[in-house]
Design an enzyme around this catalytic site. Structure first.
Site, PDB file in Angstrom:
ATOM      1  N   ASP A 185      73.359  -3.047  37.878  1.00  0.00           N
ATOM      2  CA  ASP A 185      72.188  -3.908  37.675  1.00  0.00           C
ATOM      3  C   ASP A 185      71.024  -3.413  38.512  1.00  0.00           C
ATOM      4  OD1 ASP A 185      72.052  -5.817  40.329  1.00  0.00           O
ATOM      5  OD2 ASP A 185      74.109  -5.300  39.801  1.00  0.00           O
ATOM      6  N   SER A 186      69.829  -3.559  37.964  1.00  0.00           N
ATOM      7  CA  SER A 186      68.592  -3.209  38.661  1.00  0.00           C
ATOM      8  C   SER A 186      68.639  -1.744  39.110  1.00  0.00           C
ATOM      9  CB  SER A 186      68.355  -4.175  39.827  1.00  0.00           C
ATOM     10  OG  SER A 186      67.031  -4.103  40.292  1.00  0.00           O
ATOM     11  N   ALA A 187      68.563  -1.468  40.411  1.00  0.00           N
ATOM     12  CA  ALA A 187      68.667  -0.080  40.878  1.00  0.00           C
ATOM     13  C   ALA A 187      70.004   0.532  40.476  1.00  0.00           C
ATOM     14  CB  ALA A 187      68.497  -0.015  42.391  1.00  0.00           C
TER      15      ALA A 187
END
Length: 309
Positions: A150-152
Site C-alpha cells: 500500500d502507498s509507498a
C-alpha cells in the site's frame, strides 16, 4: 538543532540529520496458532538489517500461493509489526488461503531510494533459498508468487516486479501485482494537486518525497514517476497481471488511475482498476476490521484465484 521535517505523532527529522520515530501500537512476535492462522518474525538479512513477518493460514491444501507484502509510510515510517498491518495481513492470509511474507525494509531519510527497492527484491532471493529449509514454507508454491503493498509499498511492488523481470530469481514466478493506493508522483502536477496545493495530504506527500529520493533528485526520479520507465515493448507484454486499488477520497486517487491507464497503454495484458467509494488513503490499515477492508480482502482473493486457476 532545528526541526527540518515532521509528521506529528510519527516522525521528526532534525537539521543535523538525526531522526526520531514514534510507533503506534505494535503486535509482538508469536509462534502460537490462533483463529485459523499462525505467524512469526524472520530475518531476511541480518547485516542490513531486513526482517519480515510470516503469516501461515491453517489449510488442508497441498500447496499455497505466496504474497510478498510491502508496507507504506512514504518510505520513511511504517512496520509490519504495526497493529493495523498485522490485523489486515492476518485476515488476508486466512481469506486468501495464502502465505504472506511482509517485509520490514530500511527506511529513509537514513536510507534513501533505491535502498528500499534493493531490500525488498532481496526478500525474493530469501524466499528462493529458504523454501526447502524453513519448515513454515513447506507448503509454499513459488510458481504462484504475488507482490502487494500500500502507498509507498505499492510503489515498491512495481519496482520489485520490474527488477524481477530483468533479473529472474531462481524458482520464483511473479504471477501478479496487487497495488493498494500506490504512491507515485512527478514534477508535473495533476489537476487535483494543482487545485489543492495547500491540502495537508499533498504537503505531506511532497515532504516524504523530499526525504526519500536521492539528494539532488526531483519528482521525475525513476522511483517517483512511473512514466520514466525504460521497459521495451517485449518487456511490457510479459509484465505481470496487475490489480490497482484506489480510494475515492484519497489525494493519490488520480495517480493510481493514471498508473493503471499507463500499464494498459503499454500493452500489459491484464490490468484491473477498482475504486473504493467514500474511502480514504490506507483505510485498510486505519480500519482493518471495517466492511470496506473485508471487501478489499475478498477482491484481492478473487484476483489471485483468477490468475492461478
Amino acid at each position: 538543532m532545528s526541526l527540518f521535517a515532521e509528521m506529528p505523532g510519527y516522525l521528526q527529522v532534525f537539521s543535523d540529520g538525526s531522526v526520531k520515530r514514534f510507533a503506534p501500537e505494535t503486535v509482538p512476535a508469536s509462534m502460537k496458532s490462533t483463529n485459523g492462522y499462525k505467524f512469526k518474525d524472520v530475518v531476511i538479512d541480518e547485516s542490513k538489517p531486513i526482517t519480515a513477518r510470516l503469516f501461515i493460514p491453517e489449510s488442508s491444501a497441498s500447496q499455497l500461493p505466496v504474497m510478498v507484502y510491502f508496507h507504506g509510510g512514504g518510505f520513511c515510517i511504517g512496520s509490519t509489526t504495526w497493529l493495523g498491518y498485522h490485523q489486515f495481513l492476518r485476515d488476508l492470509s486466512v481469506t486468501s488461503q495464502a502465505i504472506v511474507l511482509s517485509i520490514d525494509y530500511r527506511l529513509a531519510p537514513e536510507n534513501r531510494l533505491p535502498i528500499a527497492y534493493d531490500d525488498c527484491y532481496s526478500s525474493l532471493e530469501w524466499l528462493s533459498h529458504q523454501v526447502g529449509v524453513e519448515p513454515w514454507l513447506k507448503l509454499a508454491d513459488l510458481s504462484r508468487v504475488f507482490l502487494s503493498g500500500d502507498s509507498a509499498g505499492g510503489n515498491i511492488a512495481h519496482h520489485v516486479a520490474v527488477r524481477a523481470m530483468r533479473n529472474e530469481v531462481s524458482n520464483v514466478k511473479i504471477k501478479g501485482l496487487l497495488l493498494i493506493h500506490p504512491y507515485f508522483g512527478s514534477e508535473k502536477r495533476t489537476e487535483k494537486e494543482m487545485a489543492d496545493e495547500a491540502d495537508e495530504e499533498i504537503i505531506k506527500n511532497d515532504m516524504f518525497w523530499r526525504l526519500s529520493i536521492p539528494e539532488g533528485s526531483n519528482l521525475d526520479y525513476f522511483g517517483c514517476n512511473f512514466q520514466i520507465q525504460d521497459l521495451s515493448e517485449a518487456e511490457w507484454s510479459v509484465f505481470p497481471a496487475t490489480m490497482v486499488q484506489v480510494a475515492s477520497l484519497d489525494c493519490l486517487n488520480e495517480r493510481g488511475i493514471m498508473y493503471a491507464e499507463f500499464l494498459a497503454k503499454q500493452g500489459v495484458k491484464e490490468v484491473e482498476l477498482v475504486e473504493a467509494e467514500g474511502e480514504s488513503h490506507v483505510f485498510h490499515v486505519l480500519h482493518p476490521e471495517s466492511h470496506a477492508t473485508r471487501l478489499l480482502q475478498q477482491q484481492m482473493t478473487k484476483f489471485m484465484n483468477s490468475i492461478t486457476h
